[in-house]
Design an enzyme around this catalytic site. Structure first.
Site, PDB file in Angstrom:
ATOM      1  N   ASN A   7       0.872  -1.176   0.000  1.00 49.55           N
ATOM      2  CA  ASN A   7       0.000   0.000   0.000  1.00 49.55           C
ATOM      3  C   ASN A   7       0.913   1.231   0.000  1.00 49.55           C
ATOM      4  OD1 ASN A   7      -1.899   1.958   0.425  1.00 49.55           O
ATOM      5  ND2 ASN A   7      -2.745   1.071   2.292  1.00 49.55           N
ATOM      6  N   LYS A  14       3.525   0.764   2.939  1.00 51.70           N
ATOM      7  CA  LYS A  14       3.135  -0.230   3.939  1.00 51.70           C
ATOM      8  C   LYS A  14       3.172  -1.602   3.280  1.00 51.70           C
ATOM      9  CE  LYS A  14       0.003   2.810   6.386  1.00 51.70           C
ATOM     10  NZ  LYS A  14      -1.288   3.348   6.101  1.00 51.70           N
ATOM     11  N   ARG A  89      -2.536  -2.054  -3.602  1.00 57.07           N
ATOM     12  CA  ARG A  89      -3.763  -1.304  -3.397  1.00 57.07           C
ATOM     13  C   ARG A  89      -3.732  -0.076  -4.306  1.00 57.07           C
ATOM     14  NH1 ARG A  89      -6.202   0.514   2.180  1.00 57.07           N
ATOM     15  NH2 ARG A  89      -8.180   1.223   1.377  1.00 57.07           N
ATOM     16  N   HIS A 178     -12.823   3.335  -0.446  1.00 55.21           N
ATOM     17  CA  HIS A 178     -12.887   2.331   0.636  1.00 55.21           C
ATOM     18  C   HIS A 178     -13.551   1.032   0.192  1.00 55.21           C
ATOM     19  CE1 HIS A 178     -13.059   5.840   3.738  1.00 55.21           C
ATOM     20  NE2 HIS A 178     -11.816   5.440   3.587  1.00 55.21           N
ATOM     21  N   ASN A 207     -10.541   7.625   9.830  1.00 51.87           N
ATOM     22  CA  ASN A 207     -10.168   9.013   9.580  1.00 51.87           C
ATOM     23  C   ASN A 207     -10.826   9.494   8.278  1.00 51.87           C
ATOM     24  OD1 ASN A 207      -8.847  11.351  10.313  1.00 51.87           O
ATOM     25  ND2 ASN A 207      -7.160  10.880   8.922  1.00 51.87           N
ATOM     26  N   ARG A 237     -11.898  16.086   6.578  1.00 49.36           N
ATOM     27  CA  ARG A 237     -12.657  16.474   5.375  1.00 49.36           C
ATOM     28  C   ARG A 237     -14.055  16.942   5.752  1.00 49.36           C
ATOM     29  NH1 ARG A 237     -11.100  11.060   3.007  1.00 49.36           N
ATOM     30  NH2 ARG A 237      -9.078  11.402   2.033  1.00 49.36           N
ATOM     31  N   ASP A 279      -8.646  13.130  15.748  1.00 50.96           N
ATOM     32  CA  ASP A 279      -8.644  11.793  16.343  1.00 50.96           C
ATOM     33  C   ASP A 279      -9.753  11.674  17.389  1.00 50.96           C
ATOM     34  OD1 ASP A 279      -7.918   9.558  18.129  1.00 50.96           O
ATOM     35  OD2 ASP A 279      -6.145   9.475  16.842  1.00 50.96           O
ATOM     36  N   PHE A 280     -10.580  10.635  17.228  1.00 46.65           N
ATOM     37  CA  PHE A 280     -11.733  10.491  18.128  1.00 46.65           C
ATOM     38  C   PHE A 280     -11.345  10.159  19.567  1.00 46.65           C
ATOM     39  CE2 PHE A 280     -15.938  11.022  16.252  1.00 46.65           C
ATOM     40  CZ  PHE A 280     -15.549  11.440  14.991  1.00 46.65           C
ATOM     41  N   ARG A 281     -10.128   9.647  19.758  1.00 41.79           N
ATOM     42  CA  ARG A 281      -9.702   9.427  21.147  1.00 41.79           C
ATOM     43  C   ARG A 281      -9.528  10.770  21.844  1.00 41.79           C
ATOM     44  NH1 ARG A 281      -5.481   5.076  18.932  1.00 41.79           N
ATOM     45  NH2 ARG A 281      -5.603   6.597  17.269  1.00 41.79           N
ATOM     46  N   GLY A 327     -11.410   2.262  12.277  1.00 44.27           N
ATOM     47  CA  GLY A 327     -10.944   2.779  13.575  1.00 44.27           C
ATOM     48  C   GLY A 327     -12.048   3.257  14.493  1.00 44.27           C
ATOM     49  N   GLU A 330     -15.107   0.582  14.908  1.00 40.59           N
ATOM     50  CA  GLU A 330     -14.768  -0.565  15.757  1.00 40.59           C
ATOM     51  C   GLU A 330     -14.491  -0.169  17.204  1.00 40.59           C
ATOM     52  OE1 GLU A 330     -11.508  -2.793  13.910  1.00 40.59           O
ATOM     53  OE2 GLU A 330     -12.397  -2.401  11.956  1.00 40.59           O
ATOM     54  N   ASN A 331     -14.029   1.078  17.405  1.00 41.90           N
ATOM     55  CA  ASN A 331     -13.471   1.422  18.727  1.00 41.90           C
ATOM     56  C   ASN A 331     -14.126   2.583  19.467  1.00 41.90           C
ATOM     57  OD1 ASN A 331     -11.133  -0.436  18.688  1.00 41.90           O
ATOM     58  ND2 ASN A 331     -10.558   0.790  16.907  1.00 41.90           N
ATOM     59  N   GLU A 382      -8.567  -5.044   5.072  1.00 45.02           N
ATOM     60  CA  GLU A 382      -8.392  -4.703   3.656  1.00 45.02           C
ATOM     61  C   GLU A 382      -7.238  -5.466   3.017  1.00 45.02           C
ATOM     62  OE1 GLU A 382      -8.552  -0.734   5.346  1.00 45.02           O
ATOM     63  OE2 GLU A 382      -9.503  -0.074   3.498  1.00 45.02           O
TER      64      GLU A 382
HETATM   65  P1  AMP Z   1      -8.639   4.474  10.652  1.00 52.83           P
HETATM   66  O1  AMP Z   1      -8.570   5.574   9.648  1.00 52.83           O
HETATM   67  O2  AMP Z   1      -9.593   3.385  10.284  1.00 52.83           O
HETATM   68  O3  AMP Z   1      -7.282   3.945  11.067  1.00 52.83           O
HETATM   69  O4  AMP Z   1      -9.285   5.102  11.982  1.00 52.83           O
HETATM   70  C1  AMP Z   1      -8.582   6.056  12.728  1.00 52.83           C
HETATM   71  C2  AMP Z   1      -9.495   6.677  13.751  1.00 52.83           C
HETATM   72  O5  AMP Z   1     -10.049   5.674  14.627  1.00 52.83           O
HETATM   73  C3  AMP Z   1      -8.716   7.602  14.632  1.00 52.83           C
HETATM   74  O6  AMP Z   1      -8.922   8.911  14.190  1.00 52.83           O
HETATM   75  C4  AMP Z   1      -9.302   7.418  15.989  1.00 52.83           C
HETATM   76  O7  AMP Z   1     -10.089   8.535  16.250  1.00 52.83           O
HETATM   77  C5  AMP Z   1     -10.242   6.238  15.926  1.00 52.83           C
HETATM   78  N1  AMP Z   1      -9.985   5.337  17.039  1.00 52.83           N
HETATM   79  C6  AMP Z   1     -10.650   5.340  18.202  1.00 52.83           C
HETATM   80  N2  AMP Z   1     -10.186   4.396  19.041  1.00 52.83           N
HETATM   81  C7  AMP Z   1      -9.190   3.791  18.401  1.00 52.83           C
HETATM   82  C8  AMP Z   1      -8.300   2.717  18.758  1.00 52.83           C
HETATM   83  N3  AMP Z   1      -8.356   2.107  19.926  1.00 52.83           N
HETATM   84  N4  AMP Z   1      -7.408   2.355  17.834  1.00 52.83           N
HETATM   85  C9  AMP Z   1      -7.331   2.971  16.636  1.00 52.83           C
HETATM   86  N5  AMP Z   1      -8.158   3.971  16.260  1.00 52.83           N
HETATM   87  C10 AMP Z   1      -9.072   4.384  17.130  1.00 52.83           C
END
Ligand code: AMP
Length: 397
Positions: A7, A14, A89, A178, A207, A237, A279-281, A327, A330-331, A382
């Site tokens: 990727n 990656k 990819r 996606h 993201n 975005r 970032d959602f965290r 991300g 799932e989380n 993926e």
């Molecule tokens: P992705 O683009 O699929 O890697 O998702 C990234 C987003 O998932 C990040 O911006 C985080 O806000 C969110 N996220 C929340 N909890 C977690 C976690 N435990 N591990 C990875 N991503 C997380």
């Protein structure tokens, strides 16, 4: 049979090496900061290691990847000859690629033609493909597209309300993105339900974020469009926006159109709304601490997802399953909760406690037995789809 999945981004590469008999990951890693200095390779194989090395080009990067994969201490194979095929990819396939394809001089030229459609991502994809073909010229290479899964969208969903001749001449239409993830989750969902003919909404919330409406295993609509800028509010975005805003921004800020589009891609979304982070965290932590703009960003993100679920339930004449992945899907229970609450009109009932206690990395059913719609968390994979497609196209070659 061992398959290497690549990727490539503009400054990163990656990789993941699969043993296809067991579909297990033997090694994975990333070569980062290619061509921008302080480059390094982070690898997990027999052992983990970080190698700091000057990587001026993607070609140097793939050479270092092969070195570490065959390293007696960190590697997992004796020789690069053990790699039977390479899967790449590719972000955009345009109208030409509706499914995965072997890399040939002809398909490579087609990729060149498509660069115009995704100028941010496609040059990097092509660099990765060219570098890998040069270094591994004795094995077949396969292109797996993020748009293929959406190629089944009917005209009513894929066309914009613009002059039809302009669609024909300039190929201006919705392509989605996606697709590799939407395909994986759809196939897993079909295994869970035990059949293909049902109505599924896949919520890929990362993201970058997109929904797809999948009827009888085929995508009939998705939220991303000509580029990934359309649809949901994302990390950075804006998602759907009146195009007149672009003109107004150029006027008010003294920007050209590229600057305005770059702003909508990189400085907006939940990052722009919250002023905190993409970032959602960080966002959920800030919201808990009382930051109202972080709270608003999470609410707006979830509201747009909810709106599209309603739209897709209407488009498919009902929905049997909603699957959350990536991300955030799932989380981040705070997002799932905001999406699922207030969906009684669809007959959705789910376990609110399990939503928060959901084990990581597993398929989990959140819906209650009496719910009219199944709700699942299905972790995406993926790279495995790319490896499977590569195997499918190269078997016997
Ligand atoms: P992705 O683009 O699929 O890697 O998702 C990234 C987003 O998932 C990040 O911006 C985080 O806000 C969110 N996220 C929340 N909890 C977690 C976690 N435990 N591990 C990875 N991503 C997380």
């Amino acid at each position: 049979m061992k398959i290497l999945v690549i990727n490539a981004g503009s400054s990163s590469l990656k990789y993941r090496l699969f043993e296809m008999e067991t579909e297990s990951v033997l090694a994975k890693g990333v070569a980062d900061r290619i061509g921008i200095g302080n480059s390094f390779l982070k690898h997990t194989g027999k052992k983990e290691t970080v190698i700091e090395k000057d990587l001026p080009t993607h070609e140097e990067a793939i050479k270092v990847v092969l070195d570490v994969l065959t390293d007696p201490e960190y590697g997992v194979i004796k020789s690069a000859d053990e790699i039977a095929a390479v899967g790449h990819r590719v972000v955009a396939g345009g109208e030409y690629f509706t499914e995965s394809a072997l890399v040939t001089d002809e398909t490579r030229e087609k990729i060149r033609d498509i660069i115009e459609l995704a100028p941010l991502h496609m040059p990097a994809c092509l660099m990765g493909i060219d570098a890998c073909r040069k270094v591994m010229n004795n094995v077949p290479h396969v292109l797996v597209f993020d748009t293929s899964f959406h190629s089944t969208m009917p005209d009513v969903a894929k066309l914009y309300g613009i002059d039809y001749d302009d669609y024909k001449e300039f190929k201006i239409r919705r392509y989605g993105a996606h697709g590799i993830s939407h395909q994986y989750v759809s196939e897993e969902a079909a295994k869970i339900v035990g059949k293909k003919d049902f109505n599924l909404i896949v919520c890929h919330l990362g993201n970058g974020a997109s929904l797809s409406a999948v009827k009888n295993g085929k995508c009939i609509d998705t939220t991303m469009g000509f580029t990934p800028l359309e649809g949901l509010i994302m990390g950075t975005r804006s998602g759907d926006i009146d195009p007149s805003v672009v003109q107004y921004l150029t006027h008010k800020k003294g920007w050209d159109v590229s600057q305005a589009i770059s702003y909508l891609n990189k400085n907006c979304g939940v990052k722009g709304i919250s002023g905190v982070s993409s970032d959602f965290r960080d966002l959920t932590a800030a919201a808990k601490a009382g930051n109202m703009r972080a709270e608003l960003a999470i609410d707006m993100f979830a509201y747009r997802v909810k709106k599209y679920i309603g739209a897709y339930a209407a488009a498919m004449d009902g929905v049997d399953m909603i699957a959350f992945t990536a991300g955030i899907g799932e989380n981040t229970p705070e997002v799932r909760e905001r999406v699922l609450d207030g969906m009684s009109y669809l007959g959705i009932k789910y376990d609110e406690k399990l939503n928060y206690d959901c084990p990581r990395g597993e398929v989990v059913r959140l819906s209650s037995p009496e719910s009219k719609v199944l709700v699942y968390v299905i972790p995406t994979n993926e790279e495995l789809v790319i490896a499977r497609e590569t195997l499918r196209l190269t078997k016997g070659k």
